[in-house]
Design a protein around this motif. Structure first.
Motif, PDB file in Angstrom:
ATOM      1  N   PRO A   7       0.802  -1.227   0.000  1.00 14.18           N
ATOM      2  CA  PRO A   7       0.000   0.000   0.000  1.00 14.18           C
ATOM      3  C   PRO A   7       0.835   1.278   0.000  1.00 14.18           C
ATOM      4  N   VAL A   8       0.240   2.297  -0.561  1.00 14.84           N
ATOM      5  CA  VAL A   8       0.718   3.659  -0.390  1.00 14.84           C
ATOM      6  C   VAL A   8      -0.130   4.217   0.738  1.00 14.84           C
ATOM      7  N   VAL A   9       0.541   4.773   1.745  1.00 17.27           N
ATOM      8  CA  VAL A   9      -0.152   5.271   2.931  1.00 17.27           C
ATOM      9  C   VAL A   9      -0.127   6.794   2.923  1.00 17.27           C
ATOM     10  N   VAL A  10      -1.259   7.391   3.262  1.00 16.39           N
ATOM     11  CA  VAL A  10      -1.348   8.841   3.436  1.00 16.39           C
ATOM     12  C   VAL A  10      -1.812   9.102   4.866  1.00 16.39           C
ATOM     13  N   VAL A  11      -1.045   9.936   5.574  1.00 21.90           N
ATOM     14  CA  VAL A  11      -1.380  10.315   6.943  1.00 21.90           C
ATOM     15  C   VAL A  11      -1.678  11.807   6.928  1.00 21.90           C
ATOM     16  N   ASP A  12      -2.937  12.158   7.225  1.00 21.43           N
ATOM     17  CA  ASP A  12      -3.358  13.554   7.176  1.00 21.43           C
ATOM     18  C   ASP A  12      -4.592  13.710   8.043  1.00 21.43           C
ATOM     19  N   ASP A  13      -4.622  14.724   8.869  1.00 22.45           N
ATOM     20  CA  ASP A  13      -5.760  14.938   9.760  1.00 22.45           C
ATOM     21  C   ASP A  13      -6.933  15.646   9.086  1.00 22.45           C
ATOM     22  N   SER A  14      -6.743  16.140   7.878  1.00 19.42           N
ATOM     23  CA  SER A  14      -7.799  16.881   7.183  1.00 19.42           C
ATOM     24  C   SER A  14      -8.669  15.941   6.350  1.00 19.42           C
ATOM     25  N   VAL A  15      -9.954  15.863   6.706  1.00 19.35           N
ATOM     26  CA  VAL A  15     -10.891  15.023   5.965  1.00 19.35           C
ATOM     27  C   VAL A  15     -10.994  15.499   4.513  1.00 19.35           C
ATOM     28  N   ILE A  16     -10.998  16.799   4.323  1.00 21.22           N
ATOM     29  CA  ILE A  16     -11.091  17.360   2.971  1.00 21.22           C
ATOM     30  C   ILE A  16      -9.868  16.965   2.144  1.00 21.22           C
ATOM     31  N   ASP A  17      -8.679  17.128   2.729  1.00 19.87           N
ATOM     32  CA  ASP A  17      -7.456  16.769   1.999  1.00 19.87           C
ATOM     33  C   ASP A  17      -7.424  15.276   1.672  1.00 19.87           C
ATOM     34  N   LEU A  18      -7.861  14.439   2.608  1.00 20.30           N
ATOM     35  CA  LEU A  18      -7.887  12.995   2.347  1.00 20.30           C
ATOM     36  C   LEU A  18      -8.889  12.647   1.256  1.00 20.30           C
ATOM     37  N   THR A  19     -10.020  13.316   1.232  1.00 20.97           N
ATOM     38  CA  THR A  19     -11.027  13.074   0.193  1.00 20.97           C
ATOM     39  C   THR A  19     -10.469  13.440  -1.182  1.00 20.97           C
ATOM     40  N   ILE A  20      -9.817  14.586  -1.274  1.00 20.87           N
ATOM     41  CA  ILE A  20      -9.204  15.003  -2.537  1.00 20.87           C
ATOM     42  C   ILE A  20      -8.120  14.006  -2.944  1.00 20.87           C
ATOM     43  N   THR A  21      -7.289  13.615  -1.986  1.00 23.63           N
ATOM     44  CA  THR A  21      -6.208  12.675  -2.278  1.00 23.63           C
ATOM     45  C   THR A  21      -6.760  11.354  -2.801  1.00 23.63           C
ATOM     46  N   LYS A  22      -7.805  10.826  -2.182  1.00 23.68           N
ATOM     47  CA  LYS A  22      -8.400   9.558  -2.621  1.00 23.68           C
ATOM     48  C   LYS A  22      -8.921   9.663  -4.052  1.00 23.68           C
ATOM     49  N   ARG A  23      -9.570  10.757  -4.362  1.00 29.51           N
ATOM     50  CA  ARG A  23     -10.127  10.932  -5.717  1.00 29.51           C
ATOM     51  C   ARG A  23      -9.023  11.057  -6.758  1.00 29.51           C
ATOM     52  N   VAL A  24      -8.005  11.826  -6.445  1.00 29.96           N
ATOM     53  CA  VAL A  24      -6.897  11.996  -7.383  1.00 29.96           C
ATOM     54  C   VAL A  24      -6.124  10.696  -7.535  1.00 29.96           C
ATOM     55  N   TYR A  25      -5.897  10.020  -6.423  1.00 27.60           N
ATOM     56  CA  TYR A  25      -5.172   8.743  -6.458  1.00 27.60           C
ATOM     57  C   TYR A  25      -5.892   7.742  -7.361  1.00 27.60           C
ATOM     58  N   ALA A  26      -7.214   7.705  -7.267  1.00 28.30           N
ATOM     59  CA  ALA A  26      -8.007   6.785  -8.098  1.00 28.30           C
ATOM     60  C   ALA A  26      -7.836   7.088  -9.588  1.00 28.30           C
ATOM     61  N   ARG A  27      -7.548   8.329  -9.935  1.00 24.99           N
ATOM     62  CA  ARG A  27      -7.341   8.726 -11.342  1.00 24.99           C
ATOM     63  C   ARG A  27      -5.922   8.457 -11.823  1.00 24.99           C
ATOM     64  N   SER A  28      -5.017   8.184 -10.898  1.00 30.02           N
ATOM     65  CA  SER A  28      -3.601   8.051 -11.248  1.00 30.02           C
ATOM     66  C   SER A  28      -3.288   6.657 -11.797  1.00 30.02           C
TER      67      SER A  28
END
Length: 141
Positions: A14-35
């Protein structure tokens, strides 16, 4: 600025992302899915939650990450502290970590990131195309 050998990624760990911001994690998940990355994406809302996961990884009950993307500015345990704790474990000295910041490209933050054991430094980019490019740059050819 990015200082990392991305060819260490496989398609399994896995690639792990550690971030306390729900908004940032949501954006990251969506962008990651496009990558182009095929690795599973695992997210944690805090450094402490991530370190608990890594204890399980050390015992062999969770997969060791191929890469960790760490936010610096988090409450309780910031990214610098989390990386410092992780690097104390000899099994985890080689995991590539890129420290990501919200808006900072401070030379001091870069230097401190490298001092605590990060392998690179990347500012967060909320331009979807550039953020997708960042993830694509991590994919093995």
């Amino acid at each position: 600025m990015q200082i990392i050998n991305s060819k260490c990624l496989n398609d399994v760990d896995p690639v792990v992302v550690v971030d306390d911001s729900v908004i940032d994690l949501t954006i990251t998940k969506r962008v990651y899915a496009r990558s182009k990355l095929k690795n599973p994406l695992v997210t944690f809302p805090s450094g402490a939650a991530f370190l608990e996961y890594m204890e399980a990884a050390q015992m062999g009950t969770s997969p060791v990450p191929a890469m960790v993307l760490m936010d610096i500015n988090m409450p309780s345990m910031n990214g610098f502290e989390t990386i410092s704790e992780l690097r104390k474990v000899s099994d985890f000295t080689e995991i590539p970590i890129i420290v990501m910041l919200t808006n900072s490209d401070s030379e001091q933050d870069l230097e401190k990131s490298l001092q605590v054991g990060a392998n690179g430094f990347q500012t967060k980019d909320f331009d979807i195309e550039r953020y997708t490019e960042f993830f694509n740059s991590l994919a093995a050819d």
